[in-house]
Scaffold this motif. Structure first.
Motif, mmCIF file in Angstrom:
data_model
loop_
_atom_site.group_PDB
_atom_site.id
_atom_site.type_symbol
_atom_site.label_atom_id
_atom_site.label_comp_id
_atom_site.label_asym_id
_atom_site.label_seq_id
_atom_site.Cartn_x
_atom_site.Cartn_y
_atom_site.Cartn_z
ATOM 1 N N ILE A 37 0.842 -1.201 0.000
ATOM 2 C CA ILE A 37 0.000 0.000 0.000
ATOM 3 C C ILE A 37 0.873 1.246 0.000
ATOM 4 N N LEU A 38 1.923 1.259 0.811
ATOM 5 C CA LEU A 38 2.832 2.406 0.852
ATOM 6 C C LEU A 38 3.550 2.596 -0.485
ATOM 7 N N LYS A 39 3.924 1.490 -1.129
ATOM 8 C CA LYS A 39 4.563 1.580 -2.453
ATOM 9 C C LYS A 39 3.601 2.185 -3.474
ATOM 10 N N VAL A 40 2.346 1.725 -3.459
ATOM 11 C CA VAL A 40 1.337 2.239 -4.391
ATOM 12 C C VAL A 40 1.110 3.728 -4.144
ATOM 13 N N ILE A 41 0.971 4.121 -2.892
ATOM 14 C CA ILE A 41 0.785 5.540 -2.560
ATOM 15 C C ILE A 41 2.005 6.338 -2.995
ATOM 16 N N GLY A 42 3.191 5.817 -2.751
ATOM 17 C CA GLY A 42 4.429 6.491 -3.168
ATOM 18 C C GLY A 42 4.496 6.676 -4.673
ATOM 19 N N ILE A 43 4.121 5.658 -5.429
ATOM 20 C CA ILE A 43 4.133 5.740 -6.894
ATOM 21 C C ILE A 43 3.116 6.774 -7.369
ATOM 22 N N ILE A 44 1.929 6.790 -6.770
ATOM 23 C CA ILE A 44 0.900 7.764 -7.156
ATOM 24 C C ILE A 44 1.390 9.184 -6.886
ATOM 25 N N VAL A 45 1.955 9.412 -5.708
ATOM 26 C CA VAL A 45 2.481 10.738 -5.370
ATOM 27 C C VAL A 45 3.593 11.124 -6.346
ATOM 28 N N LEU A 46 4.483 10.202 -6.655
ATOM 29 C CA LEU A 46 5.568 10.456 -7.600
ATOM 30 C C LEU A 46 5.029 10.811 -8.984
ATOM 31 N N LEU A 47 4.000 10.106 -9.439
ATOM 32 C CA LEU A 47 3.388 10.406 -10.741
ATOM 33 C C LEU A 47 2.752 11.797 -10.759
ATOM 34 N N ILE A 48 2.066 12.145 -9.684
ATOM 35 C CA ILE A 48 1.431 13.470 -9.605
ATOM 36 C C ILE A 48 2.486 14.564 -9.613
ATOM 37 N N VAL A 49 3.523 14.401 -8.815
ATOM 38 C CA VAL A 49 4.604 15.400 -8.782
ATOM 39 C C VAL A 49 5.291 15.471 -10.142
ATOM 40 N N GLY A 50 5.534 14.312 -10.756
ATOM 41 C CA GLY A 50 6.165 14.284 -12.086
ATOM 42 C C GLY A 50 5.315 15.004 -13.121
ATOM 43 N N TYR A 51 3.999 14.739 -13.122
ATOM 44 C CA TYR A 51 3.106 15.433 -14.061
ATOM 45 C C TYR A 51 3.142 16.942 -13.833
ATOM 46 N N ALA A 52 3.099 17.360 -12.574
ATOM 47 C CA ALA A 52 3.108 18.793 -12.263
ATOM 48 C C ALA A 52 4.373 19.452 -12.797
ATOM 49 N N ILE A 53 5.496 18.824 -12.608
ATOM 50 C CA ILE A 53 6.765 19.390 -13.100
ATOM 51 C C ILE A 53 6.755 19.464 -14.620
ATOM 52 N N VAL A 54 6.329 18.400 -15.274
ATOM 53 C CA VAL A 54 6.273 18.397 -16.747
ATOM 54 C C VAL A 54 5.304 19.467 -17.245
ATOM 55 N N ALA A 55 4.138 19.587 -16.629
ATOM 56 C CA ALA A 55 3.150 20.591 -17.055
ATOM 57 C C ALA A 55 3.701 21.996 -16.901
ATOM 58 N N ILE A 56 4.339 22.282 -15.792
ATOM 59 C CA ILE A 56 4.892 23.614 -15.551
ATOM 60 C C ILE A 56 5.966 23.951 -16.584
ATOM 61 N N LEU A 57 6.772 22.965 -16.949
ATOM 62 C CA LEU A 57 7.845 23.204 -17.918
ATOM 63 C C LEU A 57 7.355 23.176 -19.367
ATOM 64 N N ALA A 58 6.358 22.345 -19.657
ATOM 65 C CA ALA A 58 5.924 22.148 -21.040
ATOM 66 C C ALA A 58 4.936 23.193 -21.543
ATOM 67 N N PHE A 59 4.019 23.628 -20.687
ATOM 68 C CA PHE A 59 2.998 24.574 -21.117
ATOM 69 C C PHE A 59 3.500 25.997 -20.957
ATOM 70 N N GLY A 60 3.264 26.816 -21.979
ATOM 71 C CA GLY A 60 3.640 28.226 -21.916
ATOM 72 C C GLY A 60 2.706 29.006 -21.009
ATOM 73 N N ASN A 61 3.032 30.271 -20.789
ATOM 74 C CA ASN A 61 2.207 31.129 -19.935
ATOM 75 C C ASN A 61 0.924 31.553 -20.625
ATOM 76 N N ASN A 62 0.935 31.621 -21.947
ATOM 77 C CA ASN A 62 -0.238 32.078 -22.692
ATOM 78 C C ASN A 62 -1.158 30.900 -22.968
ATOM 79 N N TYR A 63 -2.431 31.100 -22.654
ATOM 80 C CA TYR A 63 -3.444 30.068 -22.889
ATOM 81 C C TYR A 63 -4.384 30.564 -23.977
ATOM 82 N N HIS A 64 -4.598 29.725 -24.985
ATOM 83 C CA HIS A 64 -5.515 30.049 -26.078
ATOM 84 C C HIS A 64 -6.487 28.888 -26.223
#
Length: 177
Positions: free
Chosen positions: A4-31
């Motif tokens: 259970i702790l491994k699954v929770i750790g993987i989920i948290v890691l995926l969420i943090v990874g997505y957040a970092i990728v989104a912040i770096l990949a998406f520009g400031n301008n939204y259309h």
């Protein structure tokens, strides 16, 4: 328990990874934009977009709160035509929208100022172009996003898509009568 702790750790890691990728990949301008062909001439469609009162007849966000307080100022159908909305419902929030540019039978450009639930500004255009005896309507929105909002971009695209589709369908029904 370790599993259970491994699954929770993987989920948290995926969420943090997505957040970092989104912040770096998406520009400031939204259309965002959506188009629809309406079986009516541009002149008829124009009557439904050239003023804030007409726009609010098919504006999907007006349906979010039947008790929303709406106040109009300026001259209807002219640059400076403006409405303020204030709702107790956070989905509708509060703010104002003002027409900044009108090009007869072609374009309405407006500026939106959001007060609550979040402060912000955006511009919107509604563009009309002939397609035979029909009119192609393209509705756009542009804004600058805060860094943390980039994480929400896929959800924002989904919500904008639903709202713009609903609004354009309502506009289509009004114009095709």
């Amino acid at each position: 328990m370790k599993t259970i702790l491994k699954v929770i750790g993987i989920i948290v890691l995926l969420i943090v990874g997505y957040a970092i990728v989104a912040i770096l990949a998406f520009g400031n301008n939204y259309h965002y934009e959506k188009s629809m062909v309406i079986n009516a001439p541009k002149e008829k469609v124009w009557q439904q977009i050239n003023s804030m009162k007409a726009f609010n007849q098919w504006n999907p966000w007006m349906k979010l709160d039947k008790n929303m307080k709406v106040t109009y100022t300026g001259n209807s159908g002219e640059v400076g035509d403006k409405y303020y909305w204030d709702s107790k419902n956070d989905d509708a929030g509060a703010g104002c929208q003002e027409i900044k540019e009108l090009v007869l039978n072609k374009k309405q450009k407006s500026e939106m100022t959001f007060i609550k639930p979040f402060e912000g500004q955006a511009t919107s255009e509604i563009l009309l172009s002939s397609e035979g005896n029909s009119t192609k309507v393209t509705w756009t929105m542009d804004t600058e996003q805060e860094t943390w909002m980039k994480i929400m971009r896929p959800m924002m695209d989904y919500q904008m898509g639903k709202s713009y589709e609903e609004g354009l369908q309502s506009l289509k029904q009004i114009c095709e009568k």
